[in-house]
Design a protein around this motif. Structure first.
Motif, short mmCIF file in Angstrom:
data_model
loop_
_atom_site.label_atom_id
_atom_site.label_comp_id
_atom_site.label_asym_id
_atom_site.label_seq_id
_atom_site.Cartn_x
_atom_site.Cartn_y
_atom_site.Cartn_z
N PRO A 231 7.61 3.06 -5.77
CA PRO A 231 6.91 2.09 -6.63
C PRO A 231 5.96 1.17 -5.87
O PRO A 231 5.16 0.48 -6.50
CB PRO A 231 8.06 1.29 -7.25
N ASP A 232 6.08 1.14 -4.56
CA ASP A 232 5.20 0.29 -3.74
C ASP A 232 4.55 1.16 -2.67
O ASP A 232 4.67 0.91 -1.47
CB ASP A 232 6.01 -0.85 -3.12
N ALA A 233 3.85 2.18 -3.12
CA ALA A 233 3.36 3.23 -2.21
C ALA A 233 2.11 2.79 -1.44
O ALA A 233 1.32 1.96 -1.90
CB ALA A 233 3.04 4.48 -3.01
N ARG A 234 1.97 3.41 -0.28
CA ARG A 234 0.74 3.26 0.50
C ARG A 234 0.03 4.61 0.49
O ARG A 234 0.29 5.48 1.32
CB ARG A 234 1.06 2.83 1.93
N VAL A 235 -0.84 4.76 -0.50
CA VAL A 235 -1.63 5.99 -0.61
C VAL A 235 -2.93 5.79 0.17
O VAL A 235 -3.71 4.88 -0.14
CB VAL A 235 -1.93 6.33 -2.08
N LEU A 236 -3.15 6.63 1.17
CA LEU A 236 -4.29 6.46 2.06
C LEU A 236 -5.55 7.11 1.52
O LEU A 236 -6.65 6.60 1.72
CB LEU A 236 -3.95 7.02 3.45
N THR A 255 6.65 7.66 7.59
CA THR A 255 5.83 8.66 8.27
C THR A 255 4.64 9.01 7.39
O THR A 255 4.72 8.97 6.17
CB THR A 255 6.63 9.94 8.55
N GLU A 256 3.53 9.35 8.03
CA GLU A 256 2.34 9.72 7.27
C GLU A 256 2.42 11.19 6.88
O GLU A 256 2.76 12.05 7.70
CB GLU A 256 1.07 9.47 8.09
#
Length: 474
Positions: A231-236, A255-256
């Motif tokens: 719910p608190d994603a880091r979408v690059l 991890t990426e």
């Protein structure tokens, strides 16, 4: 251009528009209904009903795959036929739409004006340069549409919204879902249970409309046991690569990762359909979103002869609310300028995930600071829930210190759609916790969990000296 005269003009023929038209006619006034798109409601075409059809298929698959704990063993592989799943979804969806259209067909043809309306003034509409409609009052019931952030538009036909899902002829192999609100959570879990590889990405920790931190955290952990949810994603980045979507993101383990999906399902909210109405030609005051300011008890915008109902006003975008608002708006448009407040029911929202989510009355975010207590039940050990192996989730009920009045609740758990209704009735009747505990609770039922939460709240109220809590049921 043909000029038409009417008492009430209704823009939009969805749930709110149909209710407004019928209310105006019931009040004895002439009414016209203007619709530029297909007749029928958002609920029947692309909302409530087709989504529940997909969820029902998903629940059947999930149940069949989880019989072993009961000592019931299904031999062989459980196979999901995507074409058959989507065929039933579309057929039954069309059936529900047909019921709506039957009602529309009963409306006199001369009352249905095809085309897109724009305001010339508070009382004059122009419809596709074919009609000029002069009305004593006007109801805006134009609904809403999916809101897609601009960065996703580069994905082309690999970008889908919930409207598109229900036209699929087969299930895809993989879908990235952006937005774990009601739509994203329901469709994301359903697709995952039907064998689709799903990743659900959100922002700021929001999940299913929950605002109570403890309930939201429980929901997060529960869903993460079943499918990927951040719910608190880091979408690059999201990039179109051939006929797929490449998503680069930082995973839960920090991890990426880079994955490709057949589609990106964007469920980041809906936008009121008011931006093409020419509202700048009216006297209404609009908010930052361009939505007319209005009284939610009369649906009137300012002191004007313009009323707004349903998803178009961006207040409570739910079918039963749209129907109520449409009736209020239609009646007041007919009575204008002698208007009167209509019945606004207790707020109730349900997310048809598994476990379900229910939001009733005052949400946690709207509670009076330091003026309430929270009663809790954990469904992990609740009798009937455990019998059914549905023992996941928790319920928080909120009560006012001093009066013991029940304020609202947030919940994830079994039978939330039913418990939510009981609690909404309690809010609307302004019941106290003590009065609610005087009601019957059968054994063994999931609702006994509600009684546990109410007893917890009553004990806390008594410690605060609330007079209304001194008399509690055994």
């Amino acid at each position: 251009m043909k000029t038409l005269h009417t008492d009430v003009a209704v823009i939009g023929a969805g749930t709110a528009g149909l209710a407004a038209y019928r209310a105006a006619r019931a009040a004895g006034k002439r009414a016209l209904m203007i619709e530029g798109g297909p007749f029928g409601t958002t609920c029947a075409r692309v909302g409530c009903m087709p989504s529940k059809l997909l969820i029902a298929a998903a629940e059947a698959a999930h149940s069949a795959a989880h019989t072993a704990p009961f000592g019931v063993h299904v031999d062989g592989t459980i196979r999901v036929n995507g074409r058959e799943v989507m065929d039933r979804v579309r057929r039954e969806r069309d059936r529900f739409v047909g019921f709506v259209l039957e009602g529309v067909e009963n409306i006199p043809a001369e009352d249905k004006i095809p085309g897109y309306a724009k305001f010339v003034s508070d009382t004059v509409l122009r419809v596709d340069d074919a009609y000029e409609i002069q009305a004593s009052s006007i109801v805006i019931a134009t609904g809403s549409r999916p809101s897609v952030p601009p960065p996703f538009l580069a994905l082309g036909d690999r970008l889908v919204v919930n409207d598109d899902v229900f036209n699929w002829e087969d299930l895809p192999k993989s879908v990235a879902v952006f937005g774990p609100g009601v739509i994203g959570l329901e469709l994301g879990q359903a697709l995952a249970r039907l064998g689709v590889t799903v990743r659900v990405f959100g922002v700021s920790g929001s999940l299913g409309g929950l605002s109570d931190p403890a309930v939201r955290q429980r929901a997060r952990r529960t869903f993460q046991e079943e499918f990927y949810l951040d719910p608190d994603a880091r979408v690059l980045s999201t990039t179109r690569v051939g006929d797929q979507v490449e998503v680069r993101y930082v995973a839960l383990d920090n991890t990426e990762r880079t994955e490709v999906f057949d589609y990106a399902l964007v469920a980041t909210g809906r936008r009121p359909n008011v931006d093409q109405l020419g509202l700048e030609n009216t006297s209404v005051v609009r908010d930052a979103r361009g939505v007319p300011e209005f009284d939610r008890h009369t649906m009137q915008s300012g002191a004007s002869s313009i009323f707004i109902a349903g998803d178009a006003n961006a207040d409570v975008p739910l079918l039963h609310e749209a129907a109520d608002e449409g009736r209020i708006a239609g009646r007041n448009a007919a009575l204008f300028p002698q208007i009167e407040p209509g019945l606004r029911r207790a707020q109730l929202g349900v997310v048809f995930s598994d476990p379900q989510i229910a939001l009733v009355g005052a949400s946690y975010a709207r509670l009076p600071k330091n003026g309430y207590v929270t009663g809790e039940v954990d469904f992990g050990d609740q009798g009937r829930s455990r019998v059914m192996l549905k023992n996941k989730g928790m319920l928080h009920v909120y009560a006012e210190i001093g009066t013991g009045r029940f304020l609202g609740a947030e919940m994830i758990g079994p039978a939330a759609e039913h418990i939510g209704h009981l609690l909404a009735w309690a809010v609307q009747q302004d019941l106290t916790i003590a009065q609610m505990l005087d009601m019957p609770f059968y054994h063994p039922v999931v609702e006994e969990g509600l009684r546990t939460a109410l007893r917890d709240a009553a004990a806390q109220l008594e410690r605060h000296g609330s007079q209304a809590a001194l008399r509690t049921a055994a």
